[in-house]
Design an enzyme around this catalytic site. Structure first.
Site: not given
Ligand code: ADP
Ligand code: MG
Length: 638
Positions: A18, A80, A179, A201
């Site tokens: 991913d 990205k 995705e 998402d």
């Molecule tokens: P992307 O797909 O854009 O790479 P992610 O799916 O990794 O992003 O999500 C990252 C986001 O998720 C960040 O804003 C992070 O603060 C939030 N996040 C991660 N864990 C938690 C949680 N336990 N509760 C709320 N938000 C969370």
């Molecule tokens: Mg993502």
């Protein structure tokens, strides 16, 4: 300590990657279950950040992120968002505060990271992939290839750029996978065989909603929507604002970048804790000394992020509408992205769709899990591959006169390949222009143009002698490779078609409706175009025959031929109905019939006298108007 034991005889494992905007991860199937591998940060999630050090060092992940404040220009996050985008693209200007390098090529964004050569988003992505690849090799011993996920809305250029990044990283890409489809696969939804699903998402900086249709075990994207500037970061900012005020920093002028960073960090931490606890206490330094304590409940937080959630809700409703569905018709809702961990988000989604979303799998890793499952399948059973996608529109080439020869019809499952054979139209034609088009209309001018290229250097031959084999190959990722080969000489050329802008589902739909609306009229226009080509070819051949063998005609015959020739010339140039051209062809055909026999006799006599029979036969056949059709001699799937 646990040791990973490698089986030296086992085939290399394929992984799922991913490649996310804020985080990336890599997973593999072990004993029928997906597991996330540990990245260089020691965690399954690797921040998608790359730092270019002053002395040529490159760092990825948490260590790179630590430089974001001190050396912002050298630290690239969210690459990205720029992948496959031009420097002058509208969206590019709206993104980030990077220093863009001036470059000759405006088709790619380049970051000035304080080095001699600026870096492209593809190179930045490649660094992340390189790191993940190394982690996989360290833990698996060998690596058999990767399935890499991309957003459903990525166009061909963005998909190609992702593949380029993988290539730079030394990864063999088994396929790119959408995705949302990956998330659905992680939940094993394909086993239900049919249904409609919503994939919600909410990541760090982006929100995507996708409506997937599952038919016969094949997923299709029905509609996509979202907001490329909406995510967990916005929640952090909303919460940080509250903290900054508690710190005694109501006045924006008093806020230094360090203090803002501190508040954002504390806000994110509090947000994460709030996903587990009903209430959290945050302590932050106060202006003028001391500490400020702030107690936050889930309800406070929910009220703060409500406007953000409502924005996602509007996008979801729009996506449903675009797919022609109502929420009740859905068979499932999947949560993806770290931000969907927050109970407030989960509750909101449940209200919005009127059903409990699937949350059992880690929302940060569910995409990598699905990619791993697909990778495993592709690596293990390459000939019983689960085909997940179909061509939305037919692919073909423009034929002489402007018609379209469909090489791969729409709804063909991919990967797919097909061949078509063509020949030259004119004598001594040394180049052959190929125009690749997409769409359902009968005339190339009504279809979407994908690419043009010319195969040059064909040795001069009589018309119809050269054999051009054109093959179309669409790989698992939907990328089209067109190859043209002149079979008598082996001359070959190929291109990969990657138009800068992909098609939205809406456009596909419009193109299909358009073809339906114009069906009959198109067919008539196509017949006319084909008849005109046929007529023009016959005019040419007859003129050539007259120049060579007019003496084989009586004066009367000759007048008849010339009259018919003039009639066909006019018809081919001006007729508006195919029947008119056809009638003129028939007249000329009839008046040259006896003559053709005489020309054949002379040709054979000439051949016996030492001439090249093939040569003569070719031109004789022409004059008699009995030459086989120009296009599409044979067609076969490969
Ligand atoms: P992307 O797909 O854009 O790479 P992610 O799916 O990794 O992003 O999500 C990252 C986001 O998720 C960040 O804003 C992070 O603060 C939030 N996040 C991660 N864990 C938690 C949680 N336990 N509760 C709320 N938000 C969370
Ligand atoms: Mg993502």
């Amino acid at each position: 300590m646990l040791l990973d034991i490698f089986d030296p005889k086992a085939p290399p494992k394929a992984v799922g990657i991913d490649l996310g905007t804020t985080h990336s991860s890599v997973a593999v199937m072990r004993d029928g279950r997906p597991v996330a591998l540990t990245t260089c940060d020691g965690t399954p999630l690797l921040p998608s950040v790359v730092h270019y050090g002053a002395h040529g060092t490159v760092q990825v992940g948490r260590t790179a992120k630590a430089y974001a404040e001190r050396e912002p220009a050298r630290t690239i996050a969210s690459a990205k968002r720029f992948v496959g985008r031009g420097a002058k693209d509208e969206q590019t200007a709206l993104l980030g505060s990077y220093r863009f390098a001036e470059g000759a090529d405006e088709r790619v964004v380049r970051f000035d990271v304080g080095r001699e050569a600026p870096v492209t988003p593809v190179e930045v992505s490649a660094e992340i992939l390189k790191s993940l690849r190394q982690s996989a090799i360290d833990q698996l011993g060998t690596l058999g290839g990767a399935v890499i996920t991309v957003p459903a809305y990525f166009d061909d250029a963005q998909r190609q750029a992702t593949k380029d990044a993988a290539k730079l990283a030394g990864l063999e890409v088994l396929r790119l996978l959408n995705e949302p489809t990956a998330a659905a696969l992680a939940y094993g939804l394909e086993r239900q065989n049919s249904g409609v699903f919503a994939v919600y998402d909410l990541g760090g900086g982006t929100f995507d909603i996708t409506i997937l249709l599952l038919e016969d075990g094949i997923f299709q994207v029905k509609s996509t929507g979202g907001d490329s500037a909406l995510g967990g970061d916005d929640m952090d900012r909303a919460l940080a604002e509250r903290l900054l005020r508690a710190m005694g920093l109501e006045d924006p002028a008093a806020r230094t970048p360090e203090l803002i960073a501190l508040a954002l960090g504390a806000a994110r931490e509090a947000k994460h804790r709030l996903s587990l606890a009903e209430q959290v206490t945050v302590s932050v330094p106060r202006r003028g000394g001391g500490e400020a304590e702030l107690t936050l409940g889930r309800q406070d937080f929910e009220a703060m992020i409500r406007p953000l959630l409502e924005r996602t809700g509007r996008a979801c409703k729009r996506a449903l509408r675009d797919a022609g569905l109502s929420a009740e018709q859905l068979d499932g809702v999947i949560l993806v992205g770290g931000s969907t961990r927050a109970p407030s988000v989960q509750r909101y989604v449940q209200e919005l769709f009127g059903r409990e979303p699937l949350v059992e799998l880690d929302p940060d890793l569910v995409v990598a899990y699905g990619a791993a499952a697909q990778a495993d399948l592709l690596a293990r059973a390459s000939d019983e591959v689960l085909l997940l996608d179909v061509l939305p529109l037919s692919l073909g080439v423009e034929t002489m006169g402007g018609g379209v020869d469909r090489v791969l019809p729409r709804n063909t499952t991919i990967p797919a390949g097909a061949r078509s054979t063509f020949t030259t139209y004119a004598d001594h034609q040394t180049g052959f222009e190929l125009h690749v088009v997409q769409g359902e209309r009968e005339l190339a001018s009504d279809c979407r143009s994908l690419a043009r290229f010319t195969l040059r250097g064909i040795p001069p031959m009589p018309a119809g002698m050269a054999r051009l084999e054109v093959s179309f190959d669409v790989n698992e990722s939907g990328l089209l490779t067109v190859r043209a080969r002149e079979t008598t000489t082996g001359l070959e050329q190929q291109i990969e078609v990657q138009p800068s802008y992909g098609l939205t589902d809406e456009q596909v739909e419009d193109m299909l409706l358009d073809a339906l609306d114009h069906g009959e009229e198109d067919l008539e226009r196509r017949r006319l175009a084909d008849a005109r080509v046929e007529g023009a070819r016959m005019v040419l051949a007859t003129e050539k025959a007259l120049a060579a063998d007019a003496d084989l005609l009586s004066d009367e015959e000759r007048r008849g031929v010339e009259q018919a020739l003039a009639g066909l010339r006019a018809a081919a140039a001006q007729a508006t109905r195919p029947g008119v051209v056809q009638a003129a062809i028939d007249v000329l055909d009839q008046r040259t019939h006896a003559w053709a026999g005489r020309r054949m006799d002379r040709a054979i006599a000439g051949a016996i006298a030492g001439k090249q029979l093939g040569d003569v036969e070719g031109s004789v056949a022409h004059a008699a108007g009995v030459e086989a059709h120009l296009e599409a001699h044979q067609r076969g799937r490969n």
